[in-house]
Each structure stands twice: as C-alpha cells, then as structure tokens.
Motif scaffolding. Structure first.
Motif: not given
Length: 846
Positions: A260-279
């Motif tokens: 989407l932003i036009g950069v190599p994937v190694d320049r993107v940090t993925a934050v995917t582990r959801d640490s918020s509470p969920s009912g």
C-alpha cells in the motif's frame, strides 16, 4: 446441522433469538469464543508527559502491550502495520508518538512562527480514513484527549469536501493534525500542494486507518496517492514520512501495508498480537426457515418482507463496495424458498429491542437497511409503541448531519436498534452494544469479524448472529462452520500496476511536479511505468521533454481518476416540490436505483422518482405513498478485447490474454469489454411481490473494460456429458451463477465485485463459454485469482451445487440476485454434469 440446542454456557440473549427454543431449529451452529485477559505495558519514556496525563484522565492508566509496540516502532521512524481486533485501542498506538512529535516543537516562540528558517521545524500529522464519518469520529476522540491533556498548543481539524473555504484557509495556515480522506488528498490537497507546503514540509507521520478497506481498484488508487504524497513531501524539503496502516486482523498485514505504501516489506513492523481484553463472544450461524407458499412469508402478521431486497447491494459509503443493478427473482421460483434474511433479521432485532438489548443489524443494501428498520418498527408498534422511535436505519446517501445524529443516539442508548449497511463496519467508536446481527455474508471473513467486533466491546460479553441469505455462498457457510471459524483470513488484494489506475495517477503526479526519471521507481516497476508513460505521451495526455514528463492541459489531471470506481459524480436525490436534498446515489448505480418511476425510500418515507437527469446528476422525487416497489432490468454482452481489434480494443497498457489447456477445455484470462444497459423496470406489489407492470426505459449504454477469466467447452464434451443443445444454455447459465457465488471463498471480494456472462456459442471463442469478470475498470485481481485456482474453484462450485437439496435449482445454489435474464434458463442438474466434465480434464496435481 452442528448444534441447534443452546447450552447453559451460551449467551443469555441466544434464548431471545431462539424464542425460548421455538426457533432453535434455525441454528446450524453455535460457537463460543473465549474471553481474553489484557496485558499491560508501561508508558514509553519518550512519551509526552502531558499526553500521558491526558490518557490517564480519560481512564487509561496503563496502555496495552500492542499499543506500546506500535508506538515505539513509529517513534523510531519505522513504518507499522497495526492489525488487531475491533475495539483494541489502535488509535493510542499511533496518536501517542504522532502527537508527541508535534508537541516536541511546541516551544517555538510565536514571534518566530512565520520566519523562513523556522518553517517546517514543527512536525505535522495527516490522518486518512476511508469515510468522512470515521474522520469526524476520530477528531472528536482526539479533541477529548487534547482537552484532557491541556494540550492547547496542538491544533487539529478535519478537512474534506464539506469544509467551508474560510475554515479550510485556517487549516492550511495553522493545523498541526489534519484528518481527512484519500479523496480529498487526491482531488484537493495534492493538486494544491503549494498552498499546503507548511503541512507537507513538516509531515512526519501519516496514519492510514482501516487499511483493510483499501482493496481492489480503490486500494490501488490509494497506494499511488500515498506515493504522490511522499514525493511532494520530499519536494517541499521534508523527509519521507513514517506511515502506520491500522487495520483489522488480516492475512500478512505487513505485506499488504508495504504494498500500500510502496516500500519493501522488511521496512514494515507488524504488530498483530492483540493484548487488549475481550469478553466472551457467542457466534450463531442461522438459516431462515422454508416458507409455506411462494411470495409470502408465514410467521404471523407483519412478517411479510415488504419491498425488501433480500439479496443485497453493498453500500457506496463503503469504499470497497460497488453496487450492481439487479433483477429480483420472484419468490416461488424454487420449490422450497426460504424466508429472506432481511425479514428474519427484522424479527430478531425486534425481539432483542423488546428485551432491552442494544443491537446493530448489518444489511447488504440501502434498501435492506430501510426495510429492516421499518419492519422492526412495525413489529414493535403493537408490543410497546415507545420502542418504535428507538429503531432507525443508517446508510450511505444520508446527509452527514443525519449520520452524526444517528451515531450519537446509538452511543447514548437513545437508539436501541440500528439497521445499517456496511457504512458502520469501519471504526466509528460505538461501544457497549449487546448484540450484532449480520444479514447475509458481508463479503470477507475480515468484514464479518469487524462487524462482530461491535458486540461486547470493552471486555463485555457479546452475541453475534450471521443470518444466511438464499445464496450459494451463504448456504455453504452456515452448513460448513469451519469455513467461517477455522479458515485463514483473506489477503488484501489490489494491484497498483493496473494500467487503468496507474495512467491517471501518473498524469496527476506530473501536473503536481513534472515527473523525472528518478521518480519512476516510486510508482512501481520502472519498465511498466515507462510503458504507460509512453502511451500517455502518444495519446497527447503528457508531453515528453529532456527534463521529464509534463502535464500541459488546462483541466485538472486528478479528475481523470475515479478512486472508488463509482462511475463519476454522485447523483443528488432532491425533493422536487421543496428543493430539499434527501441524499445521494453513486453514479454507477443511479440508472438502476433512481430511474424515472423508481421508488426511493428514506427512513421509512417513500418517494417516487419523477425525473433522472444524468447530465445534471440529479434525480427529482416526489413524496408519495405507494403499494409497490421497483426493480430494474439490464441486458449485457461481453467481447474479448484484443490488440489490433478496432471493434473491441484492449485497454491501453493492459496485459495480453493468456490461457492454458485442460485437454479439450480451454481456460483464458485477459481483457474484455462488457456492455450493459438498463432497459426496463418492474413494479411489484408489496407484500406479495405480484408483478403489476413492466415499463421500458431509455438509458445510455455503459461500457466497462476489465479483466475476465473464462473457460470454453467444445460441443463434443457437452454431448458426452449428456448436455444437448437444448440443455446447454441453462446448464452453463447455472454454472456461471454458482461460480460467481463461490469465487469470494478464494478471493477478497464478494459477488457484487464480480459479473458474469455465459453462452452456448460465443463468437470470440467459437465454443460454449462461461465468463466471470471483475466489476472494476481494468480489473482488480479477482478474475486472476479464479484463473490461478481454477480446479479448486470449480470443484467447490460443483460440490456446493450438488449438495443443495433443492431438485431444480434455487437461490441457495444456482439462482442469482442480479441476473439480467430473470434467472432463466437455469438447469441445475446440467450444471453439475458440465462441471463434472470440465473437472474430469483437470491436470493431475492442480
């Protein structure tokens, strides 16, 4: 059926849905998703103390771990893909570092603010959302944070096409944070970049919210708009901004964000582990019952489905949605028709509202939202008249102030039930809801979980019910729960190299600042970009000079690109007697929705279109109570577009067709030209759907150059399969419908992103052929996905059709909600034989 009886562990509202067991047979599966505990982190040492104090004043004593991970990466100038669930607090992850950077320049003396040497020292932020509603919602939340932090030195404002000129001037000169949408960026901000030089020069952070919405042609356009933005930031002396793409959880979010932003994937940090509470969240799969007689619903008074659109059009307010004109099949065409999803959801919404549960009911169309709201009010009127005013509809086409009022009423609890299109799927902050009803598959698992995430937010338990339409995909999903719960999430599909997208974006970039050779890599593969530029020069759209490529025309180049594929300027719906603007309809669906004589519904009030003026983009309507609804009919033809063919030329720069052989069966993928025209409409009496009359229409032809996948079968293969000349049209037609209904399992789309044509003898192939094409100019990658997974796709189609218990074909297997031929002819058994014959020639190991 996996389980029809609730257990004590299920959500208590499930008993309301099942009417204390009376409707339990409609449940095909119930799954309880466990609660999740939260995981905190400490506030980062670099965070602005005032902002931290502001968050604490708003009740955020400590942030969640994923919020800090995203904020730390952004603070270190790393691009971020932040993909966690609805309600997980993604906004803190990007506002904390962005506003900290803004406030880092707050000590600049006011006397220095206009001096050249100090201009650009203060960081700025650009926030992009796919809808105006979400930008306005974020601005409200941001204002509350800044007020709580006492950060009066940070100036934030929304700016879009509705912003008055005087306010826009203030934003240009003073705003530190600008909240807008890609359309404004493309049409207004970037073309006027010299006025916006202060913002661009200091631009350090760009927030792209709801990143999963940027798919198909819309995603490709936004990808290139972001590259134009980065280019202009550097042109004005700024450094490349750091971009965060906040999204629902999706397949490989880092790769999607990088593309989407036009950069190599190694320049993107993925934050995917959801640490918020969920009912705990209870999810029910629900199939409406069969009805006893054709055309009528049977459950008691008011349960008929007046003017409902049970097979749905997506909402144009959703940037990923594209409406298609439809012909509704008269109920009773199948031997065992089922109750429509809209009628079923209206019952469930009424029961939940009577129980005091705050509920969102997602529908697949504007008309569906209006119908569910009206039927729910009708159900509640004899039960408790006070509840009638607490039910409303929400959809695209409403005026902005109407939408804001509805959003606020739902937040405060003034509204108990809101029937909405996918316009409310995105991140407008509406929490505290007890239940979510989903009328029909929303297109992707990502969308389903986005909608489901509205239930039980802030750690509370929630109930979600997915109610199937009579559609092959819906039927498959409610009877195969593993495809809902256990299958991986979809990838976000878009192609910035699409020449239909790249060409106008290059023109817009050249008008902003002449394109140089060193710019080409920014916009994709240098060779492909150069080829498109050569075409643009040959067509006289750009001029080539030794110093670069120039736009030399008086008109704005940005007007060449239709970001959302809506087909042009929206049509305004205006009450003829008063001049009151009721709403808008996107250009692509105006012919089928607001043609002369069409019935238009707005918050339960009916109007009839007196005149559609396509030149002035206005539909004049008059208030009238009528006993009917209207459905339009279109005709369509398709031709292969080949280089050198003057009758059906391939789009400039489009890739050549390619194909492969399965023995005698030929597969193809390539450019096609689809011609369609709305030719008539029917008036149908409600509630029994009896056809009252058919009236011709004189509307222009519309031509779509796009990409299709097709397979052609020689006559001898059909005959060997027992499909003779009389049966072939119906068999192929049924196979085409089912193929369109199933392809969304393999590609990030829904059936409204696709079109299809079938014929027992196509002039371009010389054989019986089934086409499935992308309903976007130039294509969007969906047909290509079908081509690449042809054997898997057709086998799923064959299995879905064969497994349907109806004897002759129904909306759950081979009937289509948008068939231009009234679903005639259709031959279900013939379709299975054709598909078996084609699959018998599939190469081993495909």
């Amino acid at each position: 059926m996996h389980r029809a009886e609730p257990t004590p562990a299920d959500h208590p509202l499930l008993d309301v849905l099942t009417a204390h067991g009376a409707r339990a047979d409609r449940l095909t599966h119930v799954r309880t998703l466990p609660a999740r505990t939260g995981e905190h982190s400490d506030w980062p040492a670099w965070a602005d103390p005032g902002l931290v104090a502001g968050y604490r004043a708003l009740g955020v004593e400590r942030p969640w771990r994923h919020q800090v991970e995203a904020a730390d990466a952004l603070h270190q100038d790393r691009h971020v893909a932040l993909a966690t669930s609805t309600g997980s607090g993604k906004s803190l992850g990007f506002w904390l570092p962005a506003l900290t950077a803004v406030r880092a320049g707050r000590d600049l003396p006011a006397s220095d603010a206009g001096r050249i040497e100090t201009v650009g020292r203060r960081s700025t932020v650009l926030y992009l959302s796919p809808t105006k509603a979400l930008a306005a919602d974020q601005h409200g939340a941001l204002t509350r944070l800044l007020d709580a932090a006492g950060a009066r030195d940070v100036r934030a404002a929304t700016c879009d096409g509705d912003t008055p000129a005087e306010e826009r001037r203030w934003i240009v000169e003073h705003a530190d944070v600008v909240l807008t949408n890609p359309d404004f960026l493309h049409f207004a901000l970037l073309p006027a970049h010299r006025r916006w030089g202060r913002l661009l020069r200091g631009l350090r952070h760009v927030v792209v919210d709801e990143g999963h919405a940027y798919r198909g042609v819309f995603g490709a356009h936004v990808s290139l708009v972001l590259r134009r933005l980065a280019r202009l930031v550097e042109h004005h002396g700024g450094r490349p901004p750091t971009i965060v793409v906040a999204s629902a959880t999706s397949a490989d979010p880092a790769a999607s964000a990088a593309r989407l932003i036009g950069v190599p994937v190694d320049r993107v940090t993925a934050v995917t582990r959801d640490s918020s509470p969920s009912g705990r969240r209870t999810v029910a799969l629900w199939q409406p019952p069969e009805i006893a007689s054709a055309g009528l619903e049977r459950s008691g008074a008011g349960d008929v489905d007046p003017a409902a659109d049970p097979w749905a059009l997506p909402d144009p307010l959703d940037p990923t949605a594209h409406e298609a004109d439809q012909v509704l099949t008269v109920r009773g065409a199948a031997d065992h028709p089922r109750r429509s999803a809209t009628a079923e959801v209206a019952d469930l919404l009424a029961d939940l509202a009577a129980h005091g549960a705050r509920t969102l009911a997602f529908t697949r169309s504007r008309r569906g939202a209006e119908s569910v709201a009206q039927q729910t009010r009708d159900h509640l009127r004899p039960v408790d008249p006070a509840l009638v005013g607490r039910i409303a509809a929400y959809r695209g086409g409403y005026l902005p102030e109407e939408r804001r009022e509805l959003e606020q009423a739902l937040r405060t609890g003034e509204l108990l039930g809101l029937a909405t299109t996918n316009a409310l799927e995105l991140g407008v902050d509406i929490s505290g809801l007890d239940a979510v009803l989903v009328a029909g598959w929303p297109g992707t698992r990502m969308s389903l979980w986005q909608q489901a995430g509205r239930a039980g937010r802030a750690g509370a338990d929630g109930l979600v019910a997915f109610v199937a339409r009579e559609d092959p995909l819906d039927t498959y999903l409610v009877t195969h729960p593993e495809a809902v719960f256990d299958a991986p999430l979809e990838a976000t599909v878009f192609d910035p190299a699409n020449p239909y997208v790249l060409a106008p974006q290059l023109c817009a970039a050249a008008q902003e600042v002449a394109l140089r050779g060193e710019d080409l890599d920014r916009f994709g593969d240098r060779g492909q970009v150069r080829e498109v530029l050569d075409v643009l020069v040959a067509r006289g759209l750009l001029r080539r000079r030794p110093s670069g490529w120039y736009w030399t025309h008086a008109q704005p180049a940005a007007s060449m690109a239709d970001l959302r594929g809506s087909g042009g300027q929206p049509v305004r719906v205006v009450e003829a007697t008063t001049g009151r603007l009721l709403g808008t309809v996107d250009a692509g669906s105006a012919d089928g929705q607001v043609h002369d004589g069409a019935v238009y519904v707005h918050q339960g009030v009916t109007f009839v279109v007196d005149r559609l003026d396509l030149a002035d983009h206005v539909a004049l309507v008059v208030r009238r109570d009528v006993d009917h609804a209207t459905w339009s009919r279109e005709v369509m033809e398709i031709a292969l577009a080949e280089a050198g063919d003057p009758a059906h030329p391939a789009p400039e720069g489009s890739p050549p067709a390619r194909g492969r052989e399965w023995g005698p069966v030929t597969w193809g993928l390539g450019p096609v030209e689809v011609t369609s025209q709305v030719v008539s409409f029917q008036r149908r009496r409600v509630p029994d759907m009896q056809v009252l009359d058919t009236e011709p229409l004189e509307l222009p032809e519309r031509t779509l150059g796009t990409t299709a996948v097709w397979w052609s079968v020689p006559d001898h293969v059909l005959r060997a399969a027992g499909v003779d000349a009389d049966a072939a049209p119906g068999a192929l037609h049924a196979a085409e419908h089912a193929a369109i209904g199933i392809l969304p399992l393999l590609a990030t789309c829904d059936r409204w992103d696709l079109g299809g044509v079938s014929t027992d003898l196509h002039p371009d192939t010389g054989e019986a052929t089934v086409f499935v094409y992308d309903a976007y100019p130039g294509g969007a990658g969906f047909a290509e996905r079908g081509y690449e997974q042809g054997e898997r796709w057709l086998r799923a189609v064959r299995d879905a059709v064969a497994a349907c218990p109806c004897p002759d074909g129904c909306p759950a297997c081979v009937q289509s909600p948008k068939c231009g031929n009234d679903n005639s002819p259709l031959d279900k058994a013939g379709a299975v034989r054709v598909l078996d014959a084609v699959l018998s020639h599939a190469p081993v190991g495909t």
